[in-house]
Write a protein that holds these residues in place. Structure first.
Motif, PDB file in Angstrom:
ATOM      1  N   VAL A  69       0.838  -1.208   0.000  1.00  0.00           N
ATOM      2  CA  VAL A  69       0.000   0.000   0.000  1.00  0.00           C
ATOM      3  C   VAL A  69       0.869   1.253   0.000  1.00  0.00           C
ATOM      4  CG1 VAL A  69      -1.644   1.349   1.355  1.00  0.00           C
ATOM      5  CG2 VAL A  69      -1.981  -1.105   1.093  1.00  0.00           C
ATOM      6  N   HIS A  70       1.941   1.236   0.785  1.00  0.00           N
ATOM      7  CA  HIS A  70       2.863   2.376   0.822  1.00  0.00           C
ATOM      8  C   HIS A  70       3.449   2.645  -0.558  1.00  0.00           C
ATOM      9  CE1 HIS A  70       6.191   4.963   2.132  1.00  0.00           C
ATOM     10  NE2 HIS A  70       6.987   4.199   1.385  1.00  0.00           N
ATOM     11  N   TRP A  71       3.909   1.588  -1.227  1.00  0.00           N
ATOM     12  CA  TRP A  71       4.557   1.785  -2.527  1.00  0.00           C
ATOM     13  C   TRP A  71       3.556   2.138  -3.619  1.00  0.00           C
ATOM     14  CZ3 TRP A  71       9.062   3.179  -1.760  1.00  0.00           C
ATOM     15  CH2 TRP A  71       9.887   2.574  -0.810  1.00  0.00           C
ATOM     16  N   GLU A  72       2.348   1.659  -3.506  1.00  0.00           N
ATOM     17  CA  GLU A  72       1.328   2.064  -4.474  1.00  0.00           C
ATOM     18  C   GLU A  72       1.064   3.562  -4.364  1.00  0.00           C
ATOM     19  OE1 GLU A  72      -1.002  -2.247  -4.607  1.00  0.00           O
ATOM     20  OE2 GLU A  72      -1.813  -0.575  -3.418  1.00  0.00           O
ATOM     21  N   ARG A  73       1.096   4.077  -3.156  1.00  0.00           N
ATOM     22  CA  ARG A  73       0.905   5.505  -2.948  1.00  0.00           C
ATOM     23  C   ARG A  73       2.115   6.290  -3.466  1.00  0.00           C
ATOM     24  NH1 ARG A  73      -0.161   5.106   1.920  1.00  0.00           N
ATOM     25  NH2 ARG A  73       1.866   5.579   2.847  1.00  0.00           N
ATOM     26  N   VAL A  74       3.316   5.816  -3.158  1.00  0.00           N
ATOM     27  CA  VAL A  74       4.537   6.520  -3.565  1.00  0.00           C
ATOM     28  C   VAL A  74       4.723   6.489  -5.077  1.00  0.00           C
ATOM     29  CG1 VAL A  74       7.060   6.453  -3.458  1.00  0.00           C
ATOM     30  CG2 VAL A  74       5.726   6.173  -1.374  1.00  0.00           C
ATOM     31  N   LEU A  75       4.516   5.328  -5.674  1.00  0.00           N
ATOM     32  CA  LEU A  75       4.758   5.174  -7.102  1.00  0.00           C
ATOM     33  C   LEU A  75       3.615   5.727  -7.943  1.00  0.00           C
ATOM     34  CD1 LEU A  75       6.271   1.570  -7.013  1.00  0.00           C
ATOM     35  CD2 LEU A  75       7.503   3.715  -7.335  1.00  0.00           C
ATOM     36  N   GLY A  76       2.420   5.746  -7.382  1.00  0.00           N
ATOM     37  CA  GLY A  76       1.294   6.378  -8.051  1.00  0.00           C
ATOM     38  C   GLY A  76       0.811   5.697  -9.312  1.00  0.00           C
ATOM     39  N   ALA A  83       4.667  -9.948  -6.869  1.00  0.00           N
ATOM     40  CA  ALA A  83       6.138  -9.964  -6.838  1.00  0.00           C
ATOM     41  C   ALA A  83       6.723  -8.666  -7.377  1.00  0.00           C
ATOM     42  CB  ALA A  83       6.684 -11.168  -7.607  1.00  0.00           C
ATOM     43  N   ALA A  84       6.120  -7.570  -7.002  1.00  0.00           N
ATOM     44  CA  ALA A  84       6.544  -6.260  -7.519  1.00  0.00           C
ATOM     45  C   ALA A  84       7.980  -5.915  -7.169  1.00  0.00           C
ATOM     46  CB  ALA A  84       5.611  -5.171  -6.993  1.00  0.00           C
ATOM     47  N   PHE A  85       8.510  -6.539  -6.124  1.00  0.00           N
ATOM     48  CA  PHE A  85       9.886  -6.262  -5.719  1.00  0.00           C
ATOM     49  C   PHE A  85      10.819  -7.429  -6.044  1.00  0.00           C
ATOM     50  CE2 PHE A  85       7.645  -2.888  -3.867  1.00  0.00           C
ATOM     51  CZ  PHE A  85       8.559  -1.860  -3.656  1.00  0.00           C
ATOM     52  N   HIS A 128      10.345  -0.063 -12.110  1.00  0.00           N
ATOM     53  CA  HIS A 128       9.226   0.806 -11.742  1.00  0.00           C
ATOM     54  C   HIS A 128       9.352   2.221 -12.317  1.00  0.00           C
ATOM     55  CE1 HIS A 128       7.273  -2.080  -9.123  1.00  0.00           C
ATOM     56  NE2 HIS A 128       8.461  -2.402  -8.645  1.00  0.00           N
ATOM     57  N   GLY A 129      10.377   2.446 -13.121  1.00  0.00           N
ATOM     58  CA  GLY A 129      10.515   3.742 -13.764  1.00  0.00           C
ATOM     59  C   GLY A 129      10.767   4.894 -12.819  1.00  0.00           C
ATOM     60  N   ARG A 130      11.441   4.594 -11.696  1.00  0.00           N
ATOM     61  CA  ARG A 130      11.747   5.620 -10.702  1.00  0.00           C
ATOM     62  C   ARG A 130      13.235   5.579 -10.378  1.00  0.00           C
ATOM     63  NH1 ARG A 130       7.424   7.775  -7.640  1.00  0.00           N
ATOM     64  NH2 ARG A 130       9.043   8.921  -6.521  1.00  0.00           N
ATOM     65  N   PRO A 131      14.041   6.480 -10.954  1.00  0.00           N
ATOM     66  CA  PRO A 131      15.490   6.463 -10.743  1.00  0.00           C
ATOM     67  C   PRO A 131      15.907   6.553  -9.277  1.00  0.00           C
ATOM     68  CG  PRO A 131      14.925   7.913 -12.568  1.00  0.00           C
ATOM     69  CD  PRO A 131      13.626   7.523 -11.908  1.00  0.00           C
ATOM     70  N   ASN A 132      15.061   7.163  -8.438  1.00  0.00           N
ATOM     71  CA  ASN A 132      15.408   7.334  -7.024  1.00  0.00           C
ATOM     72  C   ASN A 132      14.820   6.249  -6.133  1.00  0.00           C
ATOM     73  OD1 ASN A 132      12.731   8.139  -7.269  1.00  0.00           O
ATOM     74  ND2 ASN A 132      12.907   9.750  -5.700  1.00  0.00           N
ATOM     75  N   LEU A 133      14.321   5.161  -6.719  1.00  0.00           N
ATOM     76  CA  LEU A 133      13.619   4.165  -5.915  1.00  0.00           C
ATOM     77  C   LEU A 133      14.534   3.456  -4.921  1.00  0.00           C
ATOM     78  CD1 LEU A 133      10.985   2.805  -5.244  1.00  0.00           C
ATOM     79  CD2 LEU A 133      11.398   1.161  -7.091  1.00  0.00           C
ATOM     80  N   VAL A 134      15.788   3.236  -5.286  1.00  0.00           N
ATOM     81  CA  VAL A 134      16.713   2.589  -4.350  1.00  0.00           C
ATOM     82  C   VAL A 134      16.825   3.413  -3.076  1.00  0.00           C
ATOM     83  CG1 VAL A 134      19.103   1.923  -3.937  1.00  0.00           C
ATOM     84  CG2 VAL A 134      18.009   1.359  -6.111  1.00  0.00           C
ATOM     85  N   LYS A 135      16.984   4.713  -3.227  1.00  0.00           N
ATOM     86  CA  LYS A 135      17.071   5.596  -2.060  1.00  0.00           C
ATOM     87  C   LYS A 135      15.762   5.583  -1.271  1.00  0.00           C
ATOM     88  CE  LYS A 135      18.215  10.314  -0.625  1.00  0.00           C
ATOM     89  NZ  LYS A 135      17.120  10.412   0.359  1.00  0.00           N
ATOM     90  N   LEU A 136      14.649   5.586  -1.959  1.00  0.00           N
ATOM     91  CA  LEU A 136      13.360   5.577  -1.275  1.00  0.00           C
ATOM     92  C   LEU A 136      13.174   4.300  -0.453  1.00  0.00           C
ATOM     93  CD1 LEU A 136      10.979   6.944  -4.081  1.00  0.00           C
ATOM     94  CD2 LEU A 136      11.832   8.178  -2.074  1.00  0.00           C
TER      95      LEU A 136
END
Length: 214
Positions: A69-76, A83-85, A128-136
């Motif tokens: 739920v957290h990542w669905e909100r963050v990734l939008g 197995a999203a991760f 996930h198309g988010r370059p900063n996802l590792v940091k997040l």
């Protein structure tokens, strides 16, 4: 009760994520029925980057569905796929603050041991198309963790994950993550993590390096 929500496997192949083509095993899919969990992982599963993934110490990647739920909100991007991760086991519960390195669990007829937090890599960000996802992921502490197989057996979706033994209750996945990523000069904390015999060889090396620098 902590249970396996889905058991996910897949072989490395060329994937196209947001215009980028990479060879990866991250896009695992749920399977039904019992699957053999051998010393190096689930039958039929594979990884592309064998230097950083897989092997005895990282035979199984586990991630909690509690974080979705957290990542669905963050990734939008709406509902995340299974197995999203890139995890082999999507589980209920078993969040990082409740799991300790060295914990021994029974999953189906297999016995496993927690070895280290999962270190997110750039492949996850590309997927996930988010370059900063590792940091997040690192900042949130929602990394997931790896298992070593102590006794081979069969696992399937729906089985309970049963804690059999906990020898180091203070060294949670959250604790180890915090030392490696944020509290890098805390020598007592570094020594505490290194004192856990089950700690993976890779993280032993990383923490010895921290000790030298500290």
């Amino acid at each position: 009760m902590n249970t396996v929500i889905s058991l996910n496997i897949g072989q490395p192949k060329v994937e196209l994520f947001y215009g980028k083509s990479i060879t990866t095993g991250i896009a695992k899919k749920p399977v039904t029925g019992s699957v053999l969990l051998a010393r190096t992982g689930f039958e039929g599963d594979g990884v592309s980057d064998t230097r950083h993934h897989g092997g005895i110490d990282k035979a199984v990647c586990v991630y909690s569905i509690n974080h979705y739920v957290h990542w669905e909100r963050v990734l939008g991007g709406g509902t995340l796929p299974a197995a999203a991760f890139g995890e082999n086991l999507t589980v209920s519960g078993l969040v990082e603050g409740d799991v300790c390195i060295g914990d021994i669990y029974r999953i189906g007829s297999a016995t496993v041991e927690v070895t280290q937090p999962r270190q997110p890599c750039n492949t996850l960000a590309i997927r996930h198309g988010r370059p900063n996802l590792v940091k997040l992921v690192v900042d949130a502490g929602y990394t997931g963790f790896y298992l070593r197989v102590l006794q081979e057996g069969y696992v399937e979706a729906g089985v309970e994950v049963v804690l059999k033994e906990r020898m180091f209750p203070e060294v949670t996945i959250t604790y180890a993550n915090n030392v490696l990523h944020h509290d890098k000069k805390n020598l007592p904390a570094i020594r505490k993590v290194l004192s856990v015999p089950a700690l993976s060889e890779a993280w032993q090396r990383s923490f010895r390096e921290l000790m030298e620098k500290a």
